[in-house]
Write a protein that holds these residues in place. Structure first.
Motif, PDB file in Angstrom:
ATOM      1  N   ARG A 178       4.439  15.239  -9.656  1.00 14.74           N
ATOM      2  CA  ARG A 178       4.013  15.301 -11.054  1.00 14.74           C
ATOM      3  C   ARG A 178       4.090  13.954 -11.756  1.00 14.74           C
ATOM      4  NH1 ARG A 178       6.320  20.003  -9.676  1.00 14.74           N
ATOM      5  NH2 ARG A 178       5.313  21.941 -10.345  1.00 14.74           N
ATOM      6  N   ALA A 179       4.652  12.959 -11.073  1.00 11.19           N
ATOM      7  CA  ALA A 179       4.807  11.639 -11.670  1.00 11.19           C
ATOM      8  C   ALA A 179       3.910  10.600 -11.013  1.00 11.19           C
ATOM      9  CB  ALA A 179       6.267  11.193 -11.588  1.00 11.19           C
ATOM     10  N   SER A 180       3.769  10.670  -9.689  1.00 14.20           N
ATOM     11  CA  SER A 180       2.921   9.729  -8.963  1.00 14.20           C
ATOM     12  C   SER A 180       1.800  10.514  -8.294  1.00 14.20           C
ATOM     13  CB  SER A 180       3.738   8.967  -7.912  1.00 14.20           C
ATOM     14  OG  SER A 180       4.737   8.169  -8.530  1.00 14.20           O
ATOM     15  N   TYR A 181       0.570  10.173  -8.641  1.00 12.90           N
ATOM     16  CA  TYR A 181      -0.586  10.875  -8.072  1.00 12.90           C
ATOM     17  C   TYR A 181      -1.780   9.949  -8.054  1.00 12.90           C
ATOM     18  CZ  TYR A 181      -1.050  11.655 -13.109  1.00 12.90           C
ATOM     19  OH  TYR A 181      -1.101  11.483 -14.473  1.00 12.90           O
ATOM     20  N   PHE A 182      -2.831  10.412  -7.374  1.00  9.34           N
ATOM     21  CA  PHE A 182      -3.999   9.584  -7.112  1.00  9.34           C
ATOM     22  C   PHE A 182      -5.170  10.518  -6.845  1.00  9.34           C
ATOM     23  CE2 PHE A 182      -6.082   7.239  -3.333  1.00  9.34           C
ATOM     24  CZ  PHE A 182      -7.017   6.612  -4.141  1.00  9.34           C
ATOM     25  N   LEU A 188      -8.192  12.865   3.497  1.00  6.68           N
ATOM     26  CA  LEU A 188      -7.080  11.949   3.262  1.00  6.68           C
ATOM     27  C   LEU A 188      -6.563  11.486   4.626  1.00  6.68           C
ATOM     28  CD1 LEU A 188      -4.989  10.647   1.331  1.00  6.68           C
ATOM     29  CD2 LEU A 188      -3.626  12.734   1.585  1.00  6.68           C
ATOM     30  N   LYS A 189      -6.690  10.193   4.877  1.00  5.70           N
ATOM     31  CA  LYS A 189      -6.256   9.621   6.151  1.00  5.70           C
ATOM     32  C   LYS A 189      -5.454   8.355   5.882  1.00  5.70           C
ATOM     33  CE  LYS A 189     -10.121  11.297   8.975  1.00  5.70           C
ATOM     34  NZ  LYS A 189     -11.233  10.914   9.902  1.00  5.70           N
ATOM     35  N   GLY A 190      -4.176   8.375   6.321  1.00  2.54           N
ATOM     36  CA  GLY A 190      -3.334   7.200   6.179  1.00  2.54           C
ATOM     37  C   GLY A 190      -3.176   6.725   4.751  1.00  2.54           C
ATOM     38  N   SER A 213      -1.746  19.326  -5.306  1.00  3.03           N
ATOM     39  CA  SER A 213      -2.800  18.535  -4.678  1.00  3.03           C
ATOM     40  C   SER A 213      -3.885  19.446  -4.096  1.00  3.03           C
ATOM     41  CB  SER A 213      -2.214  17.664  -3.573  1.00  3.03           C
ATOM     42  OG  SER A 213      -1.607  18.480  -2.580  1.00  3.03           O
ATOM     43  N   PHE A 214      -5.081  18.884  -3.924  1.00  4.06           N
ATOM     44  CA  PHE A 214      -6.179  19.597  -3.287  1.00  4.06           C
ATOM     45  C   PHE A 214      -7.197  18.576  -2.792  1.00  4.06           C
ATOM     46  CE2 PHE A 214      -7.620  19.061  -7.631  1.00  4.06           C
ATOM     47  CZ  PHE A 214      -8.945  18.687  -7.494  1.00  4.06           C
ATOM     48  N   LEU A 215      -7.994  18.994  -1.823  1.00  3.39           N
ATOM     49  CA  LEU A 215      -9.083  18.189  -1.277  1.00  3.39           C
ATOM     50  C   LEU A 215     -10.343  19.044  -1.272  1.00  3.39           C
ATOM     51  CD1 LEU A 215      -7.272  16.514   1.769  1.00  3.39           C
ATOM     52  CD2 LEU A 215      -7.858  15.431  -0.403  1.00  3.39           C
ATOM     53  N   GLN A 216     -11.354  18.602  -1.988  1.00  2.00           N
ATOM     54  CA  GLN A 216     -12.627  19.319  -2.090  1.00  2.00           C
ATOM     55  C   GLN A 216     -13.724  18.433  -1.499  1.00  2.00           C
ATOM     56  OE1 GLN A 216     -13.041  22.373  -3.175  1.00  2.00           O
ATOM     57  NE2 GLN A 216     -15.220  22.582  -3.536  1.00  2.00           N
ATOM     58  N   ARG A 268       0.842  -1.205   0.000  1.00  2.00           N
ATOM     59  CA  ARG A 268       0.000   0.000   0.000  1.00  2.00           C
ATOM     60  C   ARG A 268       0.876   1.255   0.000  1.00  2.00           C
ATOM     61  NH1 ARG A 268      -4.678   0.773   4.422  1.00  2.00           N
ATOM     62  NH2 ARG A 268      -5.016  -1.369   3.687  1.00  2.00           N
ATOM     63  N   VAL A 269       0.486   2.230  -0.811  1.00  2.00           N
ATOM     64  CA  VAL A 269       1.194   3.511  -0.873  1.00  2.00           C
ATOM     65  C   VAL A 269       0.527   4.465   0.113  1.00  2.00           C
ATOM     66  CG1 VAL A 269       1.942   5.410  -2.361  1.00  2.00           C
ATOM     67  CG2 VAL A 269       1.721   3.097  -3.300  1.00  2.00           C
ATOM     68  N   ARG A 270       1.291   4.931   1.093  1.00  6.94           N
ATOM     69  CA  ARG A 270       0.742   5.816   2.116  1.00  6.94           C
ATOM     70  C   ARG A 270       1.223   7.256   1.994  1.00  6.94           C
ATOM     71  NH1 ARG A 270      -1.574   2.884   6.299  1.00  6.94           N
ATOM     72  NH2 ARG A 270      -1.155   0.629   6.282  1.00  6.94           N
ATOM     73  N   SER A 271       2.296   7.468   1.254  1.00 10.74           N
ATOM     74  CA  SER A 271       2.925   8.793   1.207  1.00 10.74           C
ATOM     75  C   SER A 271       2.254   9.676   0.159  1.00 10.74           C
ATOM     76  CB  SER A 271       4.425   8.650   0.908  1.00 10.74           C
ATOM     77  OG  SER A 271       5.035   7.828   1.868  1.00 10.74           O
ATOM     78  N   TRP A 272       1.075  10.208   0.492  1.00  7.57           N
ATOM     79  CA  TRP A 272       0.354  11.125  -0.390  1.00  7.57           C
ATOM     80  C   TRP A 272       0.216  12.483   0.291  1.00  7.57           C
ATOM     81  CZ3 TRP A 272       0.407   9.214  -4.980  1.00  7.57           C
ATOM     82  CH2 TRP A 272       0.121   7.879  -5.245  1.00  7.57           C
TER      83      TRP A 272
END
Length: 294
Positions: free
Chosen positions: A284-288, A170-172, A163-166, A152-156
């Motif tokens: 810019r390379a790894s995102y979700f 984002l938890k863990g 990045s933004f949250l609307q 699991r990838v946790r480093s976001w």
């Protein structure tokens, strides 16, 4: 006898007068009816000609155009043309206004400084990789022990940079879904594989014997966690088999996938990969991310 003869003559005279009068009335009726039809045809022809030929743009002579403007027929036809154009314009305007209310427009709103402003969806999130993290992704075992494949990838990052949250949290390393609906979900992971020379050197240092591998398999998973179900559910999977780089430079590869899924409130989304230690956590390379579409 003489009196009866005179009465007969008087009767004949009266009858003849009535007959002559009837004939005169019939002839007069026919004459006036014909004259009336002729006048009606002439008037209709002139009216149609007035409507058809009333075009001031065809008059090259200024004096002829001025005379036409003073013609009552020209004035009536111009008013008729104006009313027709006005009614058509109003009709089209109403249809366009109705379509604008019922259909989304492709035009972007304009800010006060003239710049285009892109409206965000009501529920959306775009999180990016973090280069340095105190909680790096670690191996979490196989499906039998953790319920999902990969690490699991946790480093976001959800607040800085791109990045933004609307209306999402984002938890863990997991995105928390706030409301039910159809969501568009996407992810990209970027890998930096060491060269074959580095791999062989590490193998010699640890095992004393280098074993050359032909390639590596990169896999990316997108999972959904439900509060009512203990095991994460796989939504999407993307894989790629790559060859180890033979030169001195490392090999750079990326995996990208996207799709839609219906989610419920309190569902969680997370990304897992086959080898998290090789990930390049550049924003810019790894995102979700995910956003509500309906």
């Amino acid at each position: 006898m003489a009196m009866s003869v005179s009465l007969q003559c008087l009767g004949l005279i009266i009858l003849g007068a009535i007959l002559v009068q009837t004939i005169a009335v019939a002839v007069s009726f026919m004459y006036f009816n014909k004259a009336l039809n002729t006048m009606q045809e002439s008037f209709s022809g002139s009216s149609v000609s007035c409507l058809i030929n009333a075009n001031p743009h065809l008059d090259s002579d200024a004096s002829a155009a001025e005379d036409r403007r003073s013609d009552p027929c020209w004035q009536v036809t111009q008013q008729l043309h104006y009313l027709i154009e006005k009614n058509m314009a109003d009709k089209f305007q109403n249809e366009i206004s109705s379509a604008m209310k019922n259909e989304p427009t492709g035009a972007l709103p304009v800010a006060s400084d003239g710049a285009r402003v892109v409206p965000l969806p009501k529920v959306a999130a775009h999180v990016t990789g973090v280069v340095s993290s105190t909680d790096p992704p670690t191996a979490e075992g196989s499906r039998s022990s953790r319920g999902h494949m990969g690490e699991r990838v946790r480093s976001w990052e959800g607040q800085k940079g791109l990045s933004f949250l609307q209306n999402m949290e984002l938890k863990g390393g997991e995105l928390l879904v706030p409301r039910a609906g159809l969501y568009y979900i996407y992810a990209q992971t970027y890998f930096r594989l060491p060269s074959a020379a580095e791999t062989e050197g590490e193998a010699k240092g640890h095992m004393g014997d280098a074993r050359e591998e032909d390639g590596a398999e990169l896999v990316q998973y997108i999972y959904k966690k439900m509060s009512s179900y203990p095991v994460p559910i796989l939504l999407m999977k993307s894989s790629r088999t790559v060859c180890w780089p033979r030169g001195q430079e490392p090999g750079l590869f990326s995996l990208h996938q996207a799709g839609t899924a219906f989610l419920q409130p309190a569902d969680r989304l997370f990304v897992a990969v086959s080898n998290a230690s090789a990930m390049e956590m550049d924003g810019r390379a790894s995102y979700f991310g995910a956003f509500l579409v309906g």
